[in-house]
Motif scaffolding. Structure first.
Motif, PDB file in Angstrom:
ATOM      1  N   CYS A  30      26.725 -30.385 -33.853  1.00  0.00           N
ATOM      2  CA  CYS A  30      27.622 -31.547 -33.883  1.00  0.00           C
ATOM      3  C   CYS A  30      28.785 -31.452 -32.904  1.00  0.00           C
ATOM      4  N   VAL A  31      28.722 -30.548 -31.930  1.00  0.00           N
ATOM      5  CA  VAL A  31      29.852 -30.376 -31.014  1.00  0.00           C
ATOM      6  C   VAL A  31      29.391 -30.298 -29.561  1.00  0.00           C
ATOM      7  N   ALA A  32      30.343 -30.521 -28.676  1.00  0.00           N
ATOM      8  CA  ALA A  32      30.177 -30.260 -27.248  1.00  0.00           C
ATOM      9  C   ALA A  32      31.193 -29.183 -26.895  1.00  0.00           C
ATOM     10  N   SER A  33      30.832 -28.287 -25.976  1.00  0.00           N
ATOM     11  CA  SER A  33      31.704 -27.156 -25.676  1.00  0.00           C
ATOM     12  C   SER A  33      31.909 -26.971 -24.180  1.00  0.00           C
ATOM     13  N   ALA A  34      33.100 -26.445 -23.860  1.00  0.00           N
ATOM     14  CA  ALA A  34      33.425 -26.086 -22.480  1.00  0.00           C
ATOM     15  C   ALA A  34      33.990 -24.676 -22.475  1.00  0.00           C
ATOM     16  N   PHE A  35      33.561 -23.876 -21.504  1.00  0.00           N
ATOM     17  CA  PHE A  35      34.012 -22.503 -21.330  1.00  0.00           C
ATOM     18  C   PHE A  35      34.796 -22.438 -20.030  1.00  0.00           C
ATOM     19  N   ASN A  36      36.076 -22.140 -20.124  1.00  0.00           N
ATOM     20  CA  ASN A  36      36.958 -22.108 -18.950  1.00  0.00           C
ATOM     21  C   ASN A  36      36.831 -23.380 -18.117  1.00  0.00           C
ATOM     22  N   GLY A  37      36.750 -24.518 -18.808  1.00  0.00           N
ATOM     23  CA  GLY A  37      36.720 -25.814 -18.149  1.00  0.00           C
ATOM     24  C   GLY A  37      35.354 -26.297 -17.712  1.00  0.00           C
ATOM     25  N   ASN A  38      34.317 -25.505 -17.937  1.00  0.00           N
ATOM     26  CA  ASN A  38      32.957 -25.882 -17.534  1.00  0.00           C
ATOM     27  C   ASN A  38      32.099 -26.172 -18.760  1.00  0.00           C
ATOM     28  N   PHE A  39      31.441 -27.342 -18.752  1.00  0.00           N
ATOM     29  CA  PHE A  39      30.548 -27.743 -19.838  1.00  0.00           C
ATOM     30  C   PHE A  39      29.470 -26.684 -20.056  1.00  0.00           C
ATOM     31  N   VAL A  40      29.181 -26.389 -21.321  1.00  0.00           N
ATOM     32  CA  VAL A  40      28.120 -25.446 -21.671  1.00  0.00           C
ATOM     33  C   VAL A  40      27.047 -26.197 -22.458  1.00  0.00           C
ATOM     34  N   CYS A  54      39.469 -15.839 -22.429  1.00  0.00           N
ATOM     35  CA  CYS A  54      38.772 -17.068 -22.023  1.00  0.00           C
ATOM     36  C   CYS A  54      39.295 -18.261 -22.820  1.00  0.00           C
ATOM     37  N   GLN A  55      39.058 -19.450 -22.256  1.00  0.00           N
ATOM     38  CA  GLN A  55      39.493 -20.685 -22.894  1.00  0.00           C
ATOM     39  C   GLN A  55      38.275 -21.509 -23.279  1.00  0.00           C
ATOM     40  N   LEU A  56      38.182 -21.824 -24.564  1.00  0.00           N
ATOM     41  CA  LEU A  56      37.076 -22.631 -25.076  1.00  0.00           C
ATOM     42  C   LEU A  56      37.604 -23.919 -25.665  1.00  0.00           C
TER      43      LEU A  56
END
Length: 65
Positions: A30-40, A54-56
């Motif tokens: 149910c989520v969308a994620s970004a790792f250091n500003g990049n979509f995963v 790191c920034q999530l």
């Protein structure tokens, strides 16, 4: 390790994004994620390694308008 999750500092034992979502009781479906500003993409959650500092961003889609 210490990371940023949605703008707040947390400490985690998780090594991957998938493990972090389980640890934080977040439903990966149910989520969308970004790792250091990049979509995963969801297909990479289990292989996306976390790093100290790191920034999530983990966001749930919202309906309405």
């Amino acid at each position: 390790m210490n990371i940023q999750l949605n703008g707040r500092a947390i400490r985690t034992e998780a090594c991957t994004l998938s493990e972090l979502l389980i640890e934080q009781q977040i439903d990966a479906a149910c989520v969308a994620s970004a790792f250091n500003g990049n979509f995963v993409p969801k297909s990479q959650y289990s292989s996306q390694r976390l790093e100290e500092g790191c920034q999530l961003e983990v966001l749930s889609p919202m309906q309405g308008g």
